[in-house]
Scaffold this motif. Structure first.
Motif, short mmCIF file in Angstrom:
data_model
loop_
_atom_site.label_atom_id
_atom_site.label_comp_id
_atom_site.label_asym_id
_atom_site.label_seq_id
_atom_site.Cartn_x
_atom_site.Cartn_y
_atom_site.Cartn_z
N ALA A 278 -75.45 -5.85 6.17
CA ALA A 278 -74.45 -5.82 5.10
C ALA A 278 -73.12 -6.42 5.54
O ALA A 278 -72.24 -6.64 4.70
CB ALA A 278 -74.23 -4.38 4.62
N LEU A 279 -72.96 -6.69 6.83
CA LEU A 279 -71.68 -7.17 7.34
C LEU A 279 -71.26 -8.49 6.69
O LEU A 279 -70.08 -8.70 6.40
CB LEU A 279 -71.76 -7.33 8.87
N ILE A 280 -72.23 -9.35 6.43
CA ILE A 280 -71.90 -10.65 5.85
C ILE A 280 -71.32 -10.50 4.44
O ILE A 280 -70.47 -11.28 4.02
CB ILE A 280 -73.14 -11.58 5.84
N PHE A 281 -71.74 -9.46 3.70
CA PHE A 281 -71.17 -9.22 2.37
C PHE A 281 -69.68 -8.88 2.48
O PHE A 281 -68.87 -9.31 1.66
CB PHE A 281 -71.90 -8.06 1.66
N ALA A 282 -69.33 -8.09 3.49
CA ALA A 282 -67.93 -7.74 3.71
C ALA A 282 -67.12 -9.00 4.07
O ALA A 282 -65.99 -9.17 3.61
CB ALA A 282 -67.80 -6.69 4.81
N PHE A 283 -67.72 -9.87 4.87
CA PHE A 283 -67.04 -11.12 5.24
C PHE A 283 -66.80 -11.99 4.00
O PHE A 283 -65.74 -12.61 3.86
CB PHE A 283 -67.86 -11.89 6.28
N PHE A 284 -67.78 -12.03 3.10
CA PHE A 284 -67.62 -12.81 1.88
C PHE A 284 -66.41 -12.33 1.07
O PHE A 284 -65.76 -13.13 0.38
CB PHE A 284 -68.87 -12.70 1.00
N SER A 285 -66.10 -11.04 1.15
CA SER A 285 -64.97 -10.49 0.40
C SER A 285 -63.63 -11.02 0.88
O SER A 285 -62.62 -10.91 0.18
CB SER A 285 -64.97 -8.96 0.48
N PHE A 286 -63.61 -11.58 2.10
CA PHE A 286 -62.38 -12.16 2.64
C PHE A 286 -62.42 -13.69 2.62
O PHE A 286 -61.49 -14.34 3.10
CB PHE A 286 -62.15 -11.69 4.08
N GLY A 287 -63.50 -14.25 2.09
CA GLY A 287 -63.62 -15.71 2.04
C GLY A 287 -62.52 -16.33 1.21
O GLY A 287 -62.23 -15.88 0.10
N GLY A 288 -61.88 -17.35 1.75
CA GLY A 288 -60.81 -18.02 1.03
C GLY A 288 -59.44 -17.81 1.63
O GLY A 288 -58.44 -18.30 1.09
N ILE A 289 -59.36 -17.10 2.80
CA ILE A 289 -58.05 -16.89 3.41
C ILE A 289 -57.42 -18.21 3.85
O ILE A 289 -56.21 -18.29 4.07
CB ILE A 289 -58.13 -15.93 4.62
N GLU A 290 -58.23 -19.28 3.92
CA GLU A 290 -57.70 -20.58 4.30
C GLU A 290 -56.66 -21.10 3.32
O GLU A 290 -55.87 -21.98 3.65
CB GLU A 290 -58.84 -21.62 4.41
N VAL A 291 -56.67 -20.55 2.09
CA VAL A 291 -55.72 -21.02 1.09
C VAL A 291 -54.28 -20.82 1.56
O VAL A 291 -53.38 -21.57 1.17
CB VAL A 291 -55.94 -20.30 -0.26
N ILE A 292 -54.05 -19.82 2.42
CA ILE A 292 -52.71 -19.60 2.97
C ILE A 292 -52.25 -20.83 3.75
O ILE A 292 -51.11 -21.27 3.63
CB ILE A 292 -52.70 -18.35 3.88
N GLY A 293 -53.14 -21.37 4.57
CA GLY A 293 -52.79 -22.56 5.33
C GLY A 293 -52.64 -23.78 4.45
O GLY A 293 -51.72 -24.59 4.63
N ILE A 294 -53.55 -23.92 3.47
CA ILE A 294 -53.51 -25.09 2.59
C ILE A 294 -52.25 -25.09 1.73
O ILE A 294 -51.57 -26.11 1.58
CB ILE A 294 -54.77 -25.13 1.71
N ALA A 295 -51.93 -23.94 1.16
CA ALA A 295 -50.77 -23.85 0.27
C ALA A 295 -49.46 -23.73 1.02
O ALA A 295 -48.39 -23.82 0.41
CB ALA A 295 -50.93 -22.65 -0.68
N SER A 296 -49.51 -23.53 2.34
CA SER A 296 -48.27 -23.37 3.11
C SER A 296 -47.40 -24.62 3.07
O SER A 296 -46.19 -24.54 3.28
CB SER A 296 -48.59 -23.01 4.56
N SER A 297 -48.00 -25.77 2.78
CA SER A 297 -47.21 -27.00 2.67
C SER A 297 -46.24 -26.94 1.49
O SER A 297 -45.31 -27.73 1.41
CB SER A 297 -48.13 -28.22 2.53
N GLU A 298 -46.49 -26.01 0.56
CA GLU A 298 -45.63 -25.86 -0.60
C GLU A 298 -44.58 -24.75 -0.42
O GLU A 298 -43.82 -24.46 -1.34
CB GLU A 298 -46.48 -25.53 -1.84
N LEU A 299 -44.56 -24.13 0.76
CA LEU A 299 -43.58 -23.07 1.01
C LEU A 299 -42.17 -23.64 1.13
O LEU A 299 -41.97 -24.74 1.65
CB LEU A 299 -43.92 -22.34 2.31
N LYS A 300 -41.19 -22.86 0.67
CA LYS A 300 -39.80 -23.26 0.87
C LYS A 300 -39.45 -23.23 2.36
O LYS A 300 -38.71 -24.08 2.85
CB LYS A 300 -38.87 -22.30 0.11
N ASN A 301 -39.97 -22.23 3.07
CA ASN A 301 -39.68 -22.07 4.49
C ASN A 301 -41.00 -21.92 5.24
O ASN A 301 -41.68 -20.91 5.11
CB ASN A 301 -38.80 -20.83 4.70
N LYS A 302 -41.36 -22.93 6.02
CA LYS A 302 -42.66 -22.94 6.68
C LYS A 302 -42.82 -21.81 7.69
O LYS A 302 -43.93 -21.40 8.01
CB LYS A 302 -42.88 -24.29 7.39
N SER A 303 -41.71 -21.29 8.20
CA SER A 303 -41.80 -20.20 9.17
C SER A 303 -42.23 -18.89 8.53
O SER A 303 -42.49 -17.90 9.23
CB SER A 303 -40.45 -20.01 9.88
#
Length: 462
Positions: free
Chosen positions: A218-243
């Protein structure tokens, strides 16, 4: 030559400073956190948790804790690279810098392909849920309408996209928080509903009711629930302050881990895990104990908002990855063009065509076959985390500066721990027939992407 290089670096730094000091465009850190939450909490958590609980029993709580720890490790690796070197292509750009053009190509197309299939499954789910009210309307009509609205939101530009996605994230978070508050009220005995038997704890022990194998599979199902955290890195280019990237990601993960674990805990408190299966949402099963009026309609609306915002967020992410691929010559250059609102309309169009093809397959292929493909999409996304962690290890060694920017704690040991947990989760998926086929198909897709690079683009990059 050195003077020219110094001047060029100064110009680039000045542009970067101007972008960070500009208060009109861009996203705030809390908006980025909400975009991450909106992109991650999908219909799968509200509906699919039943299968994971049925598979692991109460030990599913440990699975979600392990998945949360792994997600934090992956995010920390991504945040370190992003703060040190903000890049449009995020993780695929770092993979390219760490391991060469082929890894950048493979990582980018893995993410794009998985995103397309995930959007397709969310679109079909949206149509299915809407048929709850309009059973006589064909499914494909609702699917097309939702996809068109999602594209319209992405065409509005980053600023408007951020506001809309943040609103959907608040709806989902609020729903889970209200459910958790209800659970706390019951535990504290502030209310004692008549004719309600809270049977959860009677079936709560033993904790490892289905054994270690059940928890592992069942562990893989839990991992799927966090799938997409990469969006933080992708959308970070649109941040006012990259830090602010670490702040945004940590806020997102604290919220996710808290609401996931607490909501599942209270489900197990209200209902015996032995009554939970994949046929019905465990949330609905728990809330039905209280005879709440119109619970079916209310929960249907919540699931629709969850699925829709996940689709919108995925569309934003894969479109930006396509732009990065185009900029590096790993996709046609024309896909990198943007309009005045900062929207890569050509990348959005080609993604739309791929999504349309995926939706056609969903209607033509047998349900089980399409389920294998969408499962493979989730596995591809999780396997991409391995690339992120390996890139962090390699680039940390190559980094010579001693700046006080965000550093991943415990590196490289935490990265190695994350890789180990990911591989354990994926291997656990081999116990379940659908997940097993998903893993096999995902490995096949990676092989096709790898061969495509060597047959088509290797000479161009050499």
């Amino acid at each position: 030559m050195n003077n020219k290089h110094t001047i060029h670096q100064a110009i680039l730094q000045k542009k970067q400073d101007n972008r960070e000091n500009d208060k009109s465009p861009g996203l705030s850190w809390w908006q980025l956190s909400l975009i991450g939450i909106g992109s991650i909490i999908g219909a799968g958590f509200f509906l699919g948790t039943g299968l994971s609980i049925h598979t692991a029993g109460p030990a599913i709580l440990i699975d979600y804790l392990l998945a949360g720890i792994t997600a934090f490790i992956v995010f920390s690796a991504l945040a370190e690279m992003t703060v040190r070197d903000p890049a449009q292509g995020s993780f695929r750009t770092y993979a390219k810098k760490a391991f060469g053009n082929s890894m950048g190509f493979i990582s980018g197309w893995m993410y794009w392909l998985s995103g397309v299939f995930i959007m397709s499954s969310e679109a079909v789910a949206l149509g299915t849920f809407t048929q709850y009210w309009f059973p006589h309307v064909p499914l494909w009509i609702f699917t097309i309408v939702y996809v068109a609205i999602a594209f319209g939101i992405n065409l509005l530009g980053v600023k408007n996209f951020g506001k809309i996605e943040s609103t959907f994230a608040m709806i989902k978070l609020s729903t889970l928080v209200v459910f958790i508050l209800l659970g706390i009220i019951l535990v504290m005995h502030f209310i004692s509903p008549h004719h309600v038997t809270l049977e959860g704890f009677t079936g709560f022990h033993p904790f490892f009711s289905t054994g270690i194998n059940g928890m592992w599979s069942a562990l893989i199902f839990a991992f799927f629930s966090f799938g997409g955290i990469e969006v933080i890195g992708i959308a970070s280019s649109e941040l006012k302050n990259k830090s602010d990237v670490p702040k945004a990601g940590i806020g997102m993960l604290i919220a996710l881990v808290s609401v996931y674990i607490l909501s599942i805990f209270f489900i197990l408190y209200m209902v015996s895990w032995t009554r939970i299966n994949e046929e019905q949402s465990p949330f609905v099963l728990a809330l039905n104990l209280f005879d709440i009026p119109y619970i079916g309609t209310v929960f249907n609306l919540i699931i629709i908002s969850a699925a829709f915002s996940t689709m919108v967020g995925a569309l934003f992410s894969v479109t930006n990855i396509m732009v990065s691929l185009a900029d590096d010559g790993d996709a046609p250059k024309t896909f990198g063009k943007k309009n005045q609102k900062g929207t890569a309309y050509k990348a959005l169009l080609v993604t739309g065509l791929a999504l349309a093809l995926s939706l056609i397959l969903s209607f033509l292929l047998p349900g089980k076959i399409y389920e294998y493909i969408t499962t493979a999409a989730g596995v591809l996304m999780i396997l991409n985390w391995v690339t992120i962690l390996l890139s962090q290890i390699k680039l940390r060694k190559a980094a010579k500066e001693k700046s006080k920017t965000f550093k991943m704690p415990g590196s490289p040991y935490t990265s190695l721990l994350g890789i180990g947990l990911i591989l354990i989760a994926v291997s656990g998926g081999m116990f379940h027939s659908t997940q097993r086929m998903g893993v096999v198909i995902s490995l096949g897709l990676i092989g096709i992407i790898f061969l495509s690079y060597h047959l088509i683009l290797k000479k161009r990059h050499s």
